[in-house]
Enzyme design. Structure first.
Site, PDB file in Angstrom:
ATOM      1  CG  PHE B 123      -1.938   1.085   1.155  1.00 45.15           C
ATOM      2  CD1 PHE B 123      -2.999   1.002   0.275  1.00 45.15           C
ATOM      3  CD2 PHE B 123      -1.808   2.230   1.920  1.00 45.15           C
ATOM      4  CE1 PHE B 123      -3.920   2.033   0.165  1.00 45.15           C
ATOM      5  CE2 PHE B 123      -2.725   3.254   1.827  1.00 45.15           C
ATOM      6  CZ  PHE B 123      -3.780   3.161   0.944  1.00 45.15           C
ATOM      7  CG  ASP B 192       0.752  -2.520   6.523  1.00 42.00           C
ATOM      8  OD1 ASP B 192      -0.235  -2.944   7.174  1.00 42.00           O
ATOM      9  OD2 ASP B 192       0.708  -1.472   5.854  1.00 42.00           O
ATOM     10  CE  LYS B 218      -7.222  -1.826   5.458  1.00 44.42           C
ATOM     11  NZ  LYS B 218      -7.995  -1.127   4.413  1.00 44.42           N
ATOM     12  NE  ARG B 364      -9.862  -3.717  -1.841  1.00 46.80           N
ATOM     13  CZ  ARG B 364      -9.269  -2.994  -0.893  1.00 46.80           C
ATOM     14  NH1 ARG B 364      -7.972  -3.131  -0.645  1.00 46.80           N
ATOM     15  NH2 ARG B 364      -9.943  -2.105  -0.210  1.00 46.80           N
TER      16      ARG B 364
END
Lengths: 405, 405
Positions: B123, B192, B218, B364
């Site tokens: 990311f 991460d 998330k 996605r």
């Protein structure tokens, strides 16, 4: 000296009196700690319920686009700007005061070699950030007393972090004079305005300030730990590169480029995804400030201070006023020194008067004109005098503990 | 291939099915974007109302002490720890993923000279943080492809920021192998885990990971922009000094000392005052995970993936699966490449199926077993196939815009 009747008559004639109804302040309390955490604006719970149940609950991830979440740091920064005399695009609401100080001191240090300086009497985080930034950059670090500051802004200094209104004493630094001294030596000044914004009228461009930070949970009514803000004068933005180069500060955050390119303007000082519930809660408190006449707020703060100081001098000379009497030399809280300050604050809380303790030996009271009246100050000073003179503060149950700014 | 009846029969027998009732998910939606922003836990609004109206409104500044606000980052970190296989005192919930990456990369770089490395397909914030940290420290910066990572972990590398589960493709790195390669070269790894925690079972000590960061909005259900977390293995904590040295990370924050002395333990990675409304909202989502069997979650995720991948291969071969089929090589989302991916996602949203677009060309879909069933995936795949094959995504109203991770 003002009587309670006279104090209540002043409240009845107060042009700011309508603001009190905008806060959900427990009726039985005299809350003299809005300089630490402002009380709850009445509009906040409903707004937060909407954010949670509608925007998050129903809008889900689409609310980043459709509910204005993504733009919130810039939008809210633009609402903070008028309280600083700043222009739109010069302020962003984000992260913590500590992180924002770090960004600015690291960015500004790149402009010039030399020492990094902080005031000894700053709120500690300011000195910590400065000293560790100096360590990282291999620069000398200087910790100087506030009284020596003008002389310490020498040509071998790169950046200085200075506080406008001192968190303990409310002593206010001379912004114009210090900025002028810094300009003569080529020192970049970063002002911590946490105890100034919303408390005293500010006009940063007029007074020569180009970098500043502050919090939004004191006089901006933002809620516990609400995100902080930072100000960078437009003409300086292009010269500064943030050390915490996250995707929110990228020139094209949705292109997902691996290479970092800082955004134009104030957005470059953003880094990671911002805590929306806290940020949108802060916006309610900041919205409340949009209609506020800061000159009227400051005039009332001066009058509340004088009432408090006069009555304590008369009723309880054992307390030493440590806040300057001259309004030009202070912010909007009042502090007294006393050996029993910690116990005094605890005993006051039991009696419904909330102030706070700051080590060593300071009893501190916020004078927040939007929701405090002359009657409140009259009563609080009577209770304070009684607590001090009765020596109830010596009770062992008022042992040392801690408080949060 | 599984029929809708069979899919619904699996839902009826699902050992995780009771979790769906814990989320306030709009009935008309199939929400395949919990890997970006989890839906609202039903317990969150009431808890937040209590935080706002009782703790802030009535408890006021005293809630820092009496409502557990001050301890929240450590307390919540201790609730995140089991999801990592970590011990109490090894995780703290604070700031943003970007800021936490910055703290760890700067602190770890001090352990050894050499280059700072990031993955090209991370990311973007991870690469941005790494490149600017390298610039600040005067170190070489290397941006390498994921496939070259094991070879790139050479002896002249100081620190590497690597992603466990890729945000676009869900490809999962081999943590054990990469940690072993790093150990051989003396490279400090920072993982991460934003797309891993709560999605795949983790055991960081077993797998040799000593530093990690991740977000909580998330698979931890924390709410929009909820504070992130960082993990530092106990034996490494004393060797690392955070660059953002704020008062919350001081050894004695309430002594208000001007000199910085880092706290013992994980608290040293704190800096400024934390956004309580967002943090305490995150705690509700994290509390919900305390009873969750992560092995059961992962097994269901595998089954949901296989259903989705099998049906799309059969119904709509125009879509190219870019997520590895092998469960050991992926996380809990599924991604397809298609020239019309942006318009496909927009058209799906109109039809009540929420996924997201990641440039360039990726559609996605998050597979979040706590609130998604086999019936949902069956229906979503039918609608997706219809959208692709009908070419509705070519409609000009589905022009390029943006989305947020």
């Amino acid at each position: 000296m003002m009587t309670l009747q006279e104090a209540e008559a002043r409240d009845a004639a107060d042009p700011l009196k309508s603001y009190r109804a905008l806060f959900d302040l427990p009726a039985e309390l005299i809350y003299l700690d809005g300089n630490s955490l402002a009380p709850l604006p009445r509009a906040t719970p409903e707004r937060l319920q909407g954010v949670v149940s509608e925007e998050w609950g129903k809008g889900l991830v689409g609310s980043w686009n459709h509910a204005g979440w993504w733009e919130a740091p810039i939008r809210i920064g633009n609402k903070i700007a008028p309280l600083l005399g700043a222009r739109p695009g010069e302020v962003v609401a984000t992260d913590t005061t500590s992180a924002n100080l770090f960004k600015l001191v690291m960015a500004a240090a790149a402009l010039k070699p030399g020492a990094i300086l902080a005031e000894r009497d700053n709120f500690p985080t300011d000195a910590h950030i400065a000293s560790e930034a100096a360590r990282l950059l291999g620069r000398p670090f200087r910790l100087v007393d506030g009284a020596d500051l003008a002389d310490a802004l020498a040509t071998d200094v790169s950046v200085a972090i200075v506080t406008h209104v001192n968190y303990r004493t409310a002593a206010r630094a001379d912004m114009v004079k210090l900025n002028a001294a810094a300009d003569r030596s080529g020192v970049t000044m970063i002002w911590d305005l946490s105890h100034s914004i919303g408390a005293v009228p500010l006009d940063l461009p007029r007074d020569g300030t180009r970098l500043a930070v502050g919090c939004s949970y004191k006089y901006l009514n933002g809620g516990p730990g609400a995100p902080a803000w930072l100000y960078v004068a437009s003409d300086l933005q292009g010269d500064l590169r943030t050390p915490i180069a996250g995707w929110w500060g990228h020139a094209a955050p949705f292109a997902f480029e691996a290479e970092y390119r800082p955004a134009d303007g104030i957005a470059r000082f953003l880094s990671g995804t911002q805590p929306m519930l806290s940020l949108l809660s802060a916006e309610v408190g900041i919205d409340l400030m949009q209609s506020v006449d800061m000159v009227a707020v400051w005039e009332k703060s001066i009058a509340l201070f004088e009432l408090f100081a006069d009555r304590m001098a008369a009723l309880c000379p054992e307390l030493t006023l440590v806040t300057p009497r001259d309004p030009a030399k202070r912010g909007s809280h009042i502090s007294f020194q006393h050996e029993g300050a910690y116990g005094i604050i605890q005993a006051l809380i039991e009696r419904g008067v909330v102030g706070d303790y700051r080590a060593p030996g300071i009893a501190r009271f916020g004078l927040t004109p939007l929701y405090l009246g002359f009657g409140d100050i009259w009563r609080a000073s009577a209770i304070l005098a009684d607590v001090v003179r009765s020596e109830v503060w010596k009770d062992p149950r008022f042992a040392t503990s801690r408080t949060v700014t």
